[in-house]
Design an enzyme around this catalytic site. Structure first.
Site, PDB file in Angstrom:
ATOM      1  N   GLU A   1       0.830  -1.208   0.000  1.00 49.17           N
ATOM      2  CA  GLU A   1       0.000   0.000   0.000  1.00 49.17           C
ATOM      3  C   GLU A   1       0.865   1.259   0.000  1.00 49.17           C
ATOM      4  O   GLU A   1       0.542   2.249  -0.661  1.00 49.17           O
ATOM      5  CB  GLU A   1      -0.946  -0.005   1.201  1.00 49.17           C
TER       6      GLU A   1
ATOM      7  N   GLU B   1      -0.629  -2.614  -9.983  1.00 49.09           N
ATOM      8  CA  GLU B   1      -0.567  -3.587  -8.891  1.00 49.09           C
ATOM      9  C   GLU B   1       0.747  -4.370  -8.956  1.00 49.09           C
ATOM     10  O   GLU B   1       1.378  -4.623  -7.919  1.00 49.09           O
ATOM     11  CB  GLU B   1      -1.759  -4.542  -8.951  1.00 49.09           C
TER      12      GLU B   1
ATOM     13  N   HIS C   1       1.939   2.062  -3.458  1.00 46.02           N
ATOM     14  CA  HIS C   1       0.948   2.812  -4.230  1.00 46.02           C
ATOM     15  C   HIS C   1       1.095   4.315  -3.968  1.00 46.02           C
ATOM     16  O   HIS C   1       0.974   5.134  -4.892  1.00 46.02           O
ATOM     17  CB  HIS C   1      -0.461   2.361  -3.848  1.00 46.02           C
TER      18      HIS C   1
END
Length: 217
Positions: free
Chosen positions: A131, A200, A134
């Protein structure tokens, strides 16, 4: 290679937008569709963190309330060279995690209670590192741009259905409008999904570097 694929997919999305815009409303229709979709997605981009946390019923926690989770995020974000994000926990049994926020300085990392209970410490670090990747890669901004393009294409396709598409001579063609309404949004959605999948993969790679243990992912 991942960045090259994303660039090519964005180019395809841009080309599709230009083709649909020219076929339906010309330059004026294209600009109006972009402005409409851009306005909606800019609002979501600017307010995403508060809206998502509210929809999940998540609560923001500090070091005193969730010391192990908070310190884990703090240590990993330092390895990633990021500012400290807001840390939140969502009261859901489904194991999940997400990052949101308009930039690294206003980012949120949220995990569900189900995730914390299900995985071990190493696996939780892998998820959080993913995360944080990202955030580091500014994927929220890229997702907003692709969503704007896809939204504009869908708006133009609906416009084509309502007012009829155009044939090669510029005459109204309702069948062309119907085909465009079905095919164009599907094509835009597939490209948008493909971009998301590439990001991703990128987040997995960067997340593995952040946590230092690729198998934890």
């Amino acid at each position: 290679m991942n960045n090259v694929k994303v660039f090519l997919l964005m180019a395809a999305l841009t080309a599709l937008l230009g083709a649909i815009g020219g076929a339906v409303g010309g330059q004026t229709g294209l600009v109006l569709a972009l402005l409409f979709a851009g306005g909606m997605n800019l609002f979501m981009y600017w307010n995403s963190s508060a809206m998502v946390l509210r929809s999940y019923g998540a609560r923001v926690v500090d070091r005193a309330q969730a010391p192990e989770l908070y310190e884990m995020v703090d240590r990993l974000r330092q390895r990633a060279g990021l500012p400290m994000p807001t840390v939140a926990i969502a009261p859901h049994e489904q194991p999940n995690a997400f990052a949101t926020g308009r930039n690294p300085e206003h980012a949120v990392v949220c995990v569900t209670e189900g995730l914390v209970r299900l995985v071990n410490r190493d696996e939780l670090e892998g998820v959080i590192a993913h995360e944080l990747a990202h955030i580091k890669n500014r994927d929220m901004l890229l997702q907003t741009i692709t969503a704007t393009f896809a939204g504009a294409i869908s708006n133009l396709a609906q416009f084509a259905f309502l007012f009829g598409g155009r044939d090669e001579e510029g005459n109204s063609n309702p069948l062309a409008g119907l085909v465009m309404m079905i095919v164009a949004p599907m094509a835009a959605m597939l490209i948008q999904f493909a971009i998301s999948r590439q990001r991703e993969f990128k987040a997995d790679a960067v997340g593995a570097e952040i946590c230092g243990r690729p198998l934890s992912l």
